[in-house]
Scaffold this motif. Sequence first.
Motif, mmCIF file in Angstrom:
data_model
loop_
_atom_site.group_PDB
_atom_site.id
_atom_site.type_symbol
_atom_site.label_atom_id
_atom_site.label_comp_id
_atom_site.label_asym_id
_atom_site.label_seq_id
_atom_site.Cartn_x
_atom_site.Cartn_y
_atom_site.Cartn_z
ATOM 1 N N LYS A 104 5.481 -5.643 -3.680
ATOM 2 C CA LYS A 104 4.753 -5.329 -2.448
ATOM 3 C C LYS A 104 3.262 -5.164 -2.730
ATOM 4 C CE LYS A 104 4.394 -1.937 1.257
ATOM 5 N NZ LYS A 104 4.876 -0.675 1.797
ATOM 6 N N GLN A 105 2.917 -4.480 -3.823
ATOM 7 C CA GLN A 105 1.515 -4.280 -4.187
ATOM 8 C C GLN A 105 0.854 -5.601 -4.571
ATOM 9 O OE1 GLN A 105 2.390 -1.314 -7.172
ATOM 10 N NE2 GLN A 105 1.299 0.255 -5.981
ATOM 11 N N ARG A 106 1.585 -6.461 -5.281
ATOM 12 C CA ARG A 106 1.047 -7.785 -5.625
ATOM 13 C C ARG A 106 0.766 -8.587 -4.373
ATOM 14 N NH1 ARG A 106 5.647 -8.415 -9.395
ATOM 15 N NH2 ARG A 106 5.075 -7.170 -11.169
ATOM 16 N N TYR A 107 1.683 -8.531 -3.405
ATOM 17 C CA TYR A 107 1.511 -9.232 -2.135
ATOM 18 C C TYR A 107 0.266 -8.714 -1.415
ATOM 19 C CZ TYR A 107 2.490 -11.010 2.537
ATOM 20 O OH TYR A 107 2.394 -11.634 3.743
ATOM 21 N N GLN A 108 0.111 -7.402 -1.356
ATOM 22 C CA GLN A 108 -1.024 -6.809 -0.652
ATOM 23 C C GLN A 108 -2.365 -7.165 -1.301
ATOM 24 O OE1 GLN A 108 0.216 -2.685 -0.743
ATOM 25 N NE2 GLN A 108 1.010 -2.795 1.353
ATOM 26 N N LYS A 109 -2.384 -7.356 -2.598
ATOM 27 C CA LYS A 109 -3.620 -7.723 -3.289
ATOM 28 C C LYS A 109 -3.900 -9.218 -3.188
ATOM 29 C CE LYS A 109 -3.947 -4.065 -6.661
ATOM 30 N NZ LYS A 109 -5.211 -3.823 -7.305
ATOM 31 N N THR A 110 -2.860 -10.029 -3.151
ATOM 32 C CA THR A 110 -3.022 -11.471 -3.173
ATOM 33 C C THR A 110 -3.265 -12.071 -1.790
ATOM 34 O OG1 THR A 110 -1.506 -11.539 -5.040
ATOM 35 C CG2 THR A 110 -1.945 -13.619 -3.947
ATOM 36 N N CYS A 111 -2.584 -11.568 -0.789
ATOM 37 C CA CYS A 111 -2.608 -12.164 0.548
ATOM 38 C C CYS A 111 -4.020 -12.302 1.139
ATOM 39 C CB CYS A 111 -1.694 -11.383 1.477
ATOM 40 S SG CYS A 111 -1.242 -12.306 2.944
ATOM 41 N N PRO A 112 -4.871 -11.291 1.139
ATOM 42 C CA PRO A 112 -6.205 -11.459 1.726
ATOM 43 C C PRO A 112 -7.030 -12.536 1.033
ATOM 44 C CG PRO A 112 -5.728 -9.132 1.393
ATOM 45 C CD PRO A 112 -4.627 -9.897 0.735
ATOM 46 N N ARG A 113 -6.879 -12.669 -0.272
ATOM 47 C CA ARG A 113 -7.621 -13.712 -1.000
ATOM 48 C C ARG A 113 -7.137 -15.099 -0.609
ATOM 49 N NH1 ARG A 113 -7.526 -10.649 -6.807
ATOM 50 N NH2 ARG A 113 -9.072 -9.084 -6.248
ATOM 51 N N LEU A 114 -5.831 -15.246 -0.491
ATOM 52 C CA LEU A 114 -5.302 -16.550 -0.111
ATOM 53 C C LEU A 114 -5.673 -16.919 1.322
ATOM 54 C CD1 LEU A 114 -1.819 -16.392 -1.840
ATOM 55 C CD2 LEU A 114 -3.840 -17.644 -2.567
ATOM 56 N N ILE A 115 -5.741 -15.937 2.193
ATOM 57 C CA ILE A 115 -6.159 -16.201 3.570
ATOM 58 C C ILE A 115 -7.598 -16.706 3.596
ATOM 59 C CG2 ILE A 115 -6.704 -15.087 5.786
ATOM 60 C CD1 ILE A 115 -4.182 -13.371 5.331
ATOM 61 N N ARG A 116 -8.472 -16.127 2.770
ATOM 62 C CA ARG A 116 -9.859 -16.609 2.704
ATOM 63 C C ARG A 116 -9.908 -18.051 2.197
ATOM 64 N NH1 ARG A 116 -11.300 -11.145 0.875
ATOM 65 N NH2 ARG A 116 -10.952 -11.887 -1.227
ATOM 66 N N ILE A 117 -9.070 -18.372 1.220
ATOM 67 C CA ILE A 117 -9.025 -19.745 0.696
ATOM 68 C C ILE A 117 -8.581 -20.712 1.792
ATOM 69 C CG2 ILE A 117 -7.806 -21.288 -0.901
ATOM 70 C CD1 ILE A 117 -7.795 -18.910 -2.889
ATOM 71 N N VAL A 118 -7.554 -20.340 2.546
ATOM 72 C CA VAL A 118 -7.064 -21.191 3.631
ATOM 73 C C VAL A 118 -8.146 -21.379 4.696
ATOM 74 C CG1 VAL A 118 -5.400 -21.335 5.523
ATOM 75 C CG2 VAL A 118 -4.637 -20.672 3.248
ATOM 76 N N ASN A 119 -8.844 -20.309 5.042
ATOM 77 C CA ASN A 119 -9.915 -20.414 6.036
ATOM 78 C C ASN A 119 -11.005 -21.373 5.579
ATOM 79 O OD1 ASN A 119 -8.824 -18.720 7.975
ATOM 80 N ND2 ASN A 119 -9.736 -16.895 7.083
#
Length: 72
Positions: A41-56
């Motif tokens: 869960k902590q890995r997901y919370q740290k990774t998700c915002p970065r991946l969203i920026r990459i997708v944007n």
Amino acid sequence: MDVKSVPEPYIMKRWTKSPRSGELPMVGVSHVVEDIDLSPKQRYQKTCPRLIRIVNETCRSSETFTFITKGC
């Protein structure tokens, strides 16, 4: 002041119509410290915002989108 134009060195690339050259910047990983005690869960919370920026960023350029989707 009667300024007619702004010299090229003072214009930031992000202010232009084509701020991206189609290349993704290399991200340095020297500052990354691996924490093996993180839960999924902590890995997901740290990774998700970065991946969203990459997708944007990927969606802003058709060249970048093509580059990313060819690898999948």
